[in-house]
Write an enzyme that holds these catalytic residues in place. Structure first.
Site, PDB file in Angstrom:
ATOM      1  N   TYR A   1     -23.630  11.961 -32.308  1.00 11.43           N
ATOM      2  CA  TYR A   1     -22.905  13.040 -32.976  1.00 11.43           C
ATOM      3  C   TYR A   1     -21.414  12.776 -32.984  1.00 11.43           C
ATOM      4  CZ  TYR A   1     -21.350  15.077 -28.498  1.00 11.43           C
ATOM      5  OH  TYR A   1     -20.745  15.288 -27.287  1.00 11.43           O
TER       6      TYR A   1
ATOM      7  N   ARG B   1     -16.105   5.671 -34.877  1.00  9.52           N
ATOM      8  CA  ARG B   1     -16.855   5.786 -33.613  1.00  9.52           C
ATOM      9  C   ARG B   1     -18.329   6.075 -33.884  1.00  9.52           C
ATOM     10  NH1 ARG B   1     -14.705   9.869 -29.184  1.00  9.52           N
ATOM     11  NH2 ARG B   1     -15.508  11.358 -30.697  1.00  9.52           N
TER      12      ARG B   1
ATOM     13  N   ARG C   1     -44.704  10.691 -31.814  1.00 12.49           N
ATOM     14  CA  ARG C   1     -44.018  10.439 -30.557  1.00 12.49           C
ATOM     15  C   ARG C   1     -44.424   9.091 -29.969  1.00 12.49           C
ATOM     16  NH1 ARG C   1     -44.420  11.240 -25.118  1.00 12.49           N
ATOM     17  NH2 ARG C   1     -42.453  11.775 -24.101  1.00 12.49           N
TER      18      ARG C   1
ATOM     19  N   LYS D   1     -21.861   8.077 -28.053  1.00 16.89           N
ATOM     20  CA  LYS D   1     -21.787   9.543 -28.144  1.00 16.89           C
ATOM     21  C   LYS D   1     -23.154  10.111 -28.518  1.00 16.89           C
ATOM     22  CE  LYS D   1     -18.516  13.011 -29.819  1.00 16.89           C
ATOM     23  NZ  LYS D   1     -18.322  13.692 -28.552  1.00 16.89           N
TER      24      LYS D   1
ATOM     25  N   GLU E   1     -14.457  10.980 -16.212  1.00 17.16           N
ATOM     26  CA  GLU E   1     -13.926  11.831 -17.285  1.00 17.16           C
ATOM     27  C   GLU E   1     -14.439  13.247 -17.091  1.00 17.16           C
ATOM     28  OE1 GLU E   1     -15.417  10.639 -21.169  1.00 17.16           O
ATOM     29  OE2 GLU E   1     -17.339  10.059 -20.300  1.00 17.16           O
TER      30      GLU E   1
HETATM   31  N1  PMP Z   1     -15.453  12.410 -23.077  1.00 14.73           N
HETATM   32  C1  PMP Z   1     -16.582  13.077 -23.377  1.00 14.73           C
HETATM   33  C2  PMP Z   1     -17.749  12.961 -22.455  1.00 14.73           C
HETATM   34  C3  PMP Z   1     -16.646  13.882 -24.539  1.00 14.73           C
HETATM   35  O1  PMP Z   1     -17.780  14.546 -24.831  1.00 14.73           O
HETATM   36  C4  PMP Z   1     -15.502  14.003 -25.359  1.00 14.73           C
HETATM   37  C5  PMP Z   1     -15.507  14.902 -26.563  1.00 14.73           C
HETATM   38  N2  PMP Z   1     -16.306  14.459 -27.559  1.00 14.73           N
HETATM   39  C6  PMP Z   1     -14.352  13.275 -25.004  1.00 14.73           C
HETATM   40  C7  PMP Z   1     -14.357  12.494 -23.859  1.00 14.73           C
HETATM   41  C8  PMP Z   1     -13.106  13.324 -25.856  1.00 14.73           C
HETATM   42  O2  PMP Z   1     -13.290  12.607 -27.054  1.00 14.73           O
HETATM   43  P1  PMP Z   1     -12.537  13.031 -28.378  1.00 14.73           P
HETATM   44  O3  PMP Z   1     -11.076  12.990 -28.079  1.00 14.73           O
HETATM   45  O4  PMP Z   1     -12.928  12.006 -29.358  1.00 14.73           O
HETATM   46  O5  PMP Z   1     -13.011  14.410 -28.724  1.00 14.73           O
END
Ligand code: PMP
Length: 284
Positions: free
Chosen positions: A32, A51, A99, A147, A179
């Protein structure tokens, strides 16, 4: 009622449907993007699509989308929903199939869903008062750089943080911060260095991170891309997070201990102000 986009059609949200056999639903086999919208225009659209392409390629999802078509769908949804401020969510799934763990040989069309969500971004109350963070072990899978929609661990930890009276959670691996639940994490040292974990498979490569590091450089701040420890965080001058929907958000406490003087820091506030101004100017 919102208009949403599902697999080629625009529909009222209560009529949109996806199959129970969609691999996004059964396996979390989907990626996403979330793109911020300010004054009806998107921030960093191309970087989000770059991305998305990378996430898909890392998962061997063949990408049949043209960027201009994705741009047109984003714009159509913003217009149809009169979206002034908020975000556009886009999800691509590997499609519909019986599945089976093994997806080799599958040639189902990808699933594509987009919707808008109104949200106050510029005057987010967290920016003014600062976030209270709690720490948790990073127990996500090892490819946090892709992502994917597999967000259960982060969702559990964020919910636990809220129950504890905090605003969000930052995750730690081996005593160092990776993070936030949905944002990148930074500290500002006492000599005004901006320290944030280097890019690797441990973190999402934030689009806002790129912009904010550029802005920090323009502010003559030294940038150090390396992992920082919990101890360094606790004794930092300032801390903040970045994300497409949160911009730059100060952190004022961690596990109940004040960071700096317990107020949003001045470096953080300057970076936020520049980010808002510059991303608005470059939005499309
Ligand atoms: N880390 C994670 C785990 C996230 O989900 C996000 C938000 N999508 C970010 C960092 C920040 O990324 P961005 O600046 O592209 O929104």
């Amino acid at each position: 009622m919102r208009t949403v986009y599902v697999n080629g059609v625009y529909l009222p949200e209560d009529q949109a449907q996806v199959s129970i056999f969609d691999r996004g639903f059964l396996f979390g086999d989907a990626v996403y993007e979330v793109t911020a919208v300010m004054n009806g225009k998107m921030v960093d659209f191309d970087a989000h699509m770059d991305r998305l392409e990378r996430s898909m390629s890392e998962l061997d999802m063949s990408n049949g989308y043209e960027r201009k078509d994705l741009l047109a769908i984003h714009k159509a949804l913003i217009e149809r929903n009169d979206l002034e401020e908020g975000l556009v969510y886009l999800q691509v799934t590997r499609g519909v199939a019986d599945r089976d763990f093994d997806f080799s040989g599958l040639d189902a069309p990808l699933g594509l869903v987009l919707f808008t969500q109104a949200k106050s971004l510029e005057s987010n109350p967290l920016a003014a008062r600062g976030q209270k963070i709690v720490l948790a072990d990073d127990q996500r899978w090892g490819r946090a750089d892709i992502k994917t929609v597999q967000l259960l661990y982060s969702s559990l930890m964020k919910t636990r943080a809220k129950k504890q009276g905090a605003d969000d959670v930052w995750l730690c691996r081996d005593g160092k911060i990776t993070e936030g639940s949905s944002n990148n994490a930074y500290i500002v040292s006492h000599n005004n260095e901006i320290i944030t974990r280097e890019l690797s498979t441990d973190i999402l490569h934030g689009i806002t991170r790129v912009s904010v590091l550029k802005i920090a450089e323009a502010h003559q701040l030294k940038i150090v891309e390396r992992a920082f420890s919990v101890d360094e965080l606790m004794s930092a001058k300032e801390a903040f997070s970045t994300s497409a929907s949160g911009f730059v958000n100060p952190v004022v406490s961690v596990n109940g201990t004040a960071i700096g003087n317990g107020e949003p820091g001045e470096v953080t506030e300057a970076l936020r102000a520049s980010y808002v101004r510059e991303s608005q100017a470059a939005s499309i």
